[in-house]
Design a protein around this motif. Sequence first.
Motif, PDB file in Angstrom:
ATOM      1  N   SER A   1       8.883 -12.659 -15.538  1.00  0.00           N
ATOM      2  CA  SER A   1       8.235 -13.117 -16.765  1.00  0.00           C
ATOM      3  C   SER A   1       8.921 -12.527 -17.988  1.00  0.00           C
ATOM      4  O   SER A   1       9.118 -11.320 -18.077  1.00  0.00           O
ATOM      5  N   TYR A   2       9.288 -13.394 -18.914  1.00  0.00           N
ATOM      6  CA  TYR A   2       9.782 -12.988 -20.222  1.00  0.00           C
ATOM      7  C   TYR A   2       8.936 -13.699 -21.264  1.00  0.00           C
ATOM      8  O   TYR A   2       8.844 -14.927 -21.259  1.00  0.00           O
TER       9      TYR A   2
ATOM     10  N   VAL B   1       6.460 -16.186 -19.882  1.00  0.00           N
ATOM     11  CA  VAL B   1       6.946 -17.440 -19.300  1.00  0.00           C
ATOM     12  C   VAL B   1       7.894 -17.126 -18.147  1.00  0.00           C
ATOM     13  O   VAL B   1       8.733 -16.228 -18.244  1.00  0.00           O
ATOM     14  N   ARG B   2       7.756 -17.882 -17.062  1.00  0.00           N
ATOM     15  CA  ARG B   2       8.628 -17.718 -15.898  1.00  0.00           C
ATOM     16  C   ARG B   2       9.446 -18.990 -15.677  1.00  0.00           C
ATOM     17  O   ARG B   2       8.918 -20.099 -15.753  1.00  0.00           O
ATOM     18  N   LYS B   3      10.730 -18.797 -15.385  1.00  0.00           N
ATOM     19  CA  LYS B   3      11.583 -19.928 -15.016  1.00  0.00           C
ATOM     20  C   LYS B   3      11.365 -20.236 -13.543  1.00  0.00           C
ATOM     21  O   LYS B   3      11.334 -19.332 -12.705  1.00  0.00           O
TER      22      LYS B   3
ATOM     23  N   TYR C   1      15.174 -27.257 -12.861  1.00  0.00           N
ATOM     24  CA  TYR C   1      14.580 -26.097 -13.508  1.00  0.00           C
ATOM     25  C   TYR C   1      13.405 -26.503 -14.391  1.00  0.00           C
ATOM     26  O   TYR C   1      13.349 -27.621 -14.902  1.00  0.00           O
ATOM     27  N   GLY C   2      12.488 -25.561 -14.579  1.00  0.00           N
ATOM     28  CA  GLY C   2      11.367 -25.765 -15.480  1.00  0.00           C
ATOM     29  C   GLY C   2      10.753 -24.426 -15.843  1.00  0.00           C
ATOM     30  O   GLY C   2      11.309 -23.366 -15.543  1.00  0.00           O
ATOM     31  N   TYR C   3       9.569 -24.458 -16.485  1.00  0.00           N
ATOM     32  CA  TYR C   3       8.881 -23.235 -16.891  1.00  0.00           C
ATOM     33  C   TYR C   3       7.400 -23.335 -16.550  1.00  0.00           C
ATOM     34  O   TYR C   3       6.793 -24.414 -16.633  1.00  0.00           O
ATOM     35  N   ILE C   4       6.812 -22.190 -16.197  1.00  0.00           N
ATOM     36  CA  ILE C   4       5.367 -22.074 -16.045  1.00  0.00           C
ATOM     37  C   ILE C   4       4.919 -20.810 -16.772  1.00  0.00           C
ATOM     38  O   ILE C   4       5.724 -19.907 -17.031  1.00  0.00           O
ATOM     39  N   ASP C   5       3.614 -20.740 -17.093  1.00  0.00           N
ATOM     40  CA  ASP C   5       3.108 -19.521 -17.718  1.00  0.00           C
ATOM     41  C   ASP C   5       2.560 -18.582 -16.645  1.00  0.00           C
ATOM     42  O   ASP C   5       2.701 -18.837 -15.440  1.00  0.00           O
ATOM     43  N   GLU C   6       1.915 -17.507 -17.070  1.00  0.00           N
ATOM     44  CA  GLU C   6       1.462 -16.488 -16.124  1.00  0.00           C
ATOM     45  C   GLU C   6       0.360 -16.975 -15.186  1.00  0.00           C
ATOM     46  O   GLU C   6       0.139 -16.386 -14.127  1.00  0.00           O
TER      47      GLU C   6
END
Length: 435
Positions: free
Chosen positions: A35-36, A39-41, A53-58
Amino acid sequence: MKKRICLSISLLLILSSISVSAETGAETYDSVGPSYDGVRKVIMYLGTPDYKYGYIDEEGKVLAECRYKEASDFTNGIGTLQEGNTIFAINTKGEKIKTFDSSFTSVSYFDGEKGIATKDGLMYLMDQDGKLASRGYQKLLYDPFSSFRGIGAMSNDKYGVIDWHGNILTAFEYATFWNTASNTSGVVAAEKQLYGIGGYIGIDGKVLVPPVYDFIGGFSGDRGRLGKAGKYGIIDGAGNPITGLIYDNVEDYSEGLAEVLKDGKWGYIDRSGNLVIPCQYTATQGFTNGYATAYTADNKELTIESPIKQSRKINVYVNNKWLYLDQEPVLDNNRTLAPLRGIAEALDYNVDWDASTNTATLQNNSRIIQLKVGEDKAVVNIFDDGRAPEEIFLDVPARNLNSRVMVPVRFIAESIGADVTWEQETQRINIKASL
């Protein structure tokens, strides 16, 4: 030297992502990164060489569907995605905030103020508007999470260091820059030719140790090796000598002790350069869990106990194995405080330190823990558990000691689900955890 160093043309350590197979909601990902900025890749593997590729939150909420050609880790609340030939930036809400020039083939480390772009096979510094702000380089090497503040650059097949304004900090005269995985100093090894004459570049991007040594061994922790004309020694992260060039060989530190050779015999020095085990053995090995193997002249094998372990008033064991900590645990109001990084990493957590806010962040693939020096509380967020982050209070506030963040041992262990017991008679802390 007894041990070979694996060289890399990369200037800086690349932080390892946390790679797991994880299911969040209706989606199953082949990899969920660290997590940065919350947000996690995420990555889906569709067969070589096809990755999406995409992004999700915590909490596992999708911020960007896992369908993009490329995605960066978030920096300063901004990530970049590539779809076809279009590269754009999004914020932590998943909102598009900028689209970059269509002639760019990649964009990295864009934080709203600066970044790096690739165009026509060359790499450029980029300004806050997403426009090119420097001449082109063959390579630009940068790590926003390292204490090294320069940017490694290659021009005419030679490496140098520049700043974000394009100013030259170190001349373009090196054949290679490299690092070791155990380096915590931010100092970079630089050689004028591979396995040849070299020195070190400091964290400010300027020459720390001139390239006049015929052996550069890299840094282990905050101690580096160098040698000239068959004699070797140790320096610290500021380039100060820990020993002179007085040994016939020196090895990397292991658990605070380094093997040294003098007149055909091996011994050990501590981090201050003191010879704590005399040079009396024909062969030695590094320390592991408080013990090392050494051999006498008649080829007798001995097991040596670490003098550091012997001298500690309080010792920490993880799953019944002694844990070396570079700062000895201390008592504060009848609570045992120990270095946060040492115990967290032993329990398979990555640790990031933000000096601007005095905040430490621990994380693995399922949990993030944040705490600030001087405060008696921390925030624990378990990934994708459907619950809000939880505040946990410390018995005593976290504090700095000799540049180490010290926190109650029980808090470190229990906040990540480990069991902690105390043996009064032996002054021993036992931590049991599933690793």
